[in-house]
Scaffold this motif. Structure first.
Motif, mmCIF file in Angstrom:
data_model
loop_
_atom_site.group_PDB
_atom_site.id
_atom_site.type_symbol
_atom_site.label_atom_id
_atom_site.label_comp_id
_atom_site.label_asym_id
_atom_site.label_seq_id
_atom_site.Cartn_x
_atom_site.Cartn_y
_atom_site.Cartn_z
ATOM 1 N N TYR A 125 21.245 62.428 31.365
ATOM 2 C CA TYR A 125 22.502 62.959 32.049
ATOM 3 C C TYR A 125 22.990 64.127 32.208
ATOM 4 O O TYR A 125 23.100 64.544 33.183
ATOM 5 C CB TYR A 125 23.504 61.877 31.665
ATOM 6 C CG TYR A 125 24.936 62.007 32.512
ATOM 7 C CD1 TYR A 125 25.205 61.154 33.181
ATOM 8 C CD2 TYR A 125 25.917 63.047 32.270
ATOM 9 C CE1 TYR A 125 26.099 60.982 34.215
ATOM 10 C CE2 TYR A 125 26.722 63.117 33.119
ATOM 11 C CZ TYR A 125 27.298 62.136 33.969
ATOM 12 O OH TYR A 125 28.023 62.450 34.963
ATOM 13 N N LYS A 144 25.991 56.676 35.535
ATOM 14 C CA LYS A 144 26.031 57.167 37.084
ATOM 15 C C LYS A 144 25.473 56.114 38.022
ATOM 16 O O LYS A 144 24.395 55.753 38.021
ATOM 17 C CB LYS A 144 25.076 58.372 37.088
ATOM 18 C CG LYS A 144 24.613 59.138 38.158
ATOM 19 C CD LYS A 144 26.041 59.804 38.517
ATOM 20 C CE LYS A 144 25.867 60.644 39.762
ATOM 21 N NZ LYS A 144 27.082 61.499 40.045
ATOM 22 N N ASP A 197 20.485 66.253 34.336
ATOM 23 C CA ASP A 197 20.210 65.666 35.894
ATOM 24 C C ASP A 197 21.814 65.917 36.540
ATOM 25 O O ASP A 197 21.962 66.272 37.676
ATOM 26 C CB ASP A 197 19.933 64.330 36.204
ATOM 27 C CG ASP A 197 18.415 64.129 36.026
ATOM 28 O OD1 ASP A 197 17.911 65.147 35.680
ATOM 29 O OD2 ASP A 197 17.724 63.214 36.346
ATOM 30 N N TYR A 198 22.843 65.582 35.766
ATOM 31 C CA TYR A 198 24.134 65.525 36.289
ATOM 32 C C TYR A 198 25.031 66.380 35.747
ATOM 33 O O TYR A 198 26.299 66.783 36.352
ATOM 34 C CB TYR A 198 24.742 64.104 36.321
ATOM 35 C CG TYR A 198 23.752 63.413 37.096
ATOM 36 C CD1 TYR A 198 23.734 63.405 38.392
ATOM 37 C CD2 TYR A 198 23.287 62.202 36.411
ATOM 38 C CE1 TYR A 198 22.649 62.107 39.209
ATOM 39 C CE2 TYR A 198 22.188 61.460 36.856
ATOM 40 C CZ TYR A 198 22.333 61.450 38.578
ATOM 41 O OH TYR A 198 21.141 60.728 38.951
#
Length: 278
Positions: free
Chosen positions: A92, A82, A95-96
């Motif tokens: 990951y 990221k 959060d994303y």
């Protein structure tokens, strides 16, 4: 016997460890100073005795190759990038990663997913609304708030073409309250597609203008070609005979008789001047 020395510092390499690069030998110290990659984690050179882990032209010591959030090692593990950061799949995802529209769970990096108009699904969660089977990479059709595989959509919603009896999934033509595929709506005479073209009908059969004119239109006395008002042609009618406007002329001097007086002589029409001469 040739002297075995470091190509850069010239120190003897006899009995010492050295490294070959492009057929040239270097002592380990010179090699590290000249060629060793700099670790992205600690900014120190990655020495000859250390593992050099690389990703997209960036390099790390083995002990420095870890998640930027939780610090867990990423060696021999799946990871995601990221921006300039490397993250373990858990960090990951937290959060994303996008969430599945159906089950609301995180779609983990590297797993197969489906995306459509800003929504995401696990591959196994993107199901046909009717048969409840995964659609996968097959074609589908959205309807209201659901998604349908093509066979189910055709069974439940699609009109059937009155010519080929198959489902109409896109576009189509309506003629006499019956649905047709565009490619199935043809002139009964020449079989040319009529979709988007001017056409007429006789006894409920569709005809292109050319076929209709050839088959049914009156013929011009002057040029013997069909007269049809469908294409906007103007014509003159007299005693059950017809002429195109441009063909209605004196048989002797060829002057146009449209809007003028004329005389007849057997099957001919004449302007008044030529008629008097007779």
């Amino acid at each position: 016997m040739a002297h075995l020395g470091c190509h850069y510092c010239k120190d003897s390499l006899l009995g010492k460890k050295y490294i070959m690069k492009e057929d040239t030998q270097y002592c380990t110290k010179c090699y590290e100073n000249l060629f060793a990659n700099c670790c992205e984690g600690c900014s120190s050179p990655i020495g000859c005795n250390a593992k050099d882990l690389s990703y997209k032209d960036r390099h790390w010591h083995e002990q420095c190759f870890k998640c930027a959030i939780c610090d867990r090692s990423l060696v021999e593990k799946a990871f995601a990038a990221k921006d300039d950061l490397l993250l373990c799949t858990e960090c990951y995802a937290n959060d994303y990663s996008s969430k599945c529209t159906t089950c609301k769970k995180t779609i983990m990096p590297g797993s197969r997913k489906m995306e459509y108009k800003g929504n995401s699904w696990h591959e196994t969660c993107f199901l046909c609304h009717r048969c409840q089977q995964p659609i996968g990479t097959k074609s589908f059709i959205p309807k209201d708030t659901g998604y349908f595989c093509v066979p189910c959509f055709e069974k439940q919603f699609a009109y059937q073409c009155c010519a080929c009896k198959k489902a109409i999934t896109t576009g189509g033509v309506t003629y006499q309250d019956k649905p047709w595929h565009r490619e199935c709506f043809l002139c009964i005479g020449c079989r040319k597609q009529l979709s988007g073209q001017r056409f007429t009908s006789r006894e409920n059969y569709p005809y292109c203008l050319e076929c209709f004119s050839n088959l049914y239109a009156k013929k011009c006395v002057g040029c013997t070609k069909p007269i049809t008002s469908l294409a906007g042609a103007k014509y003159i009618s007299f005693e059950e005979r017809q002429w195109h406007s441009e063909c209605f002329m004196c048989a002797q001097c060829s002057v146009s008789l449209v809007g003028r007086g004329f005389l007849t002589q057997r099957d001919n029409i004449l302007c008044t001047d030529c008629g008097r001469e007779k």
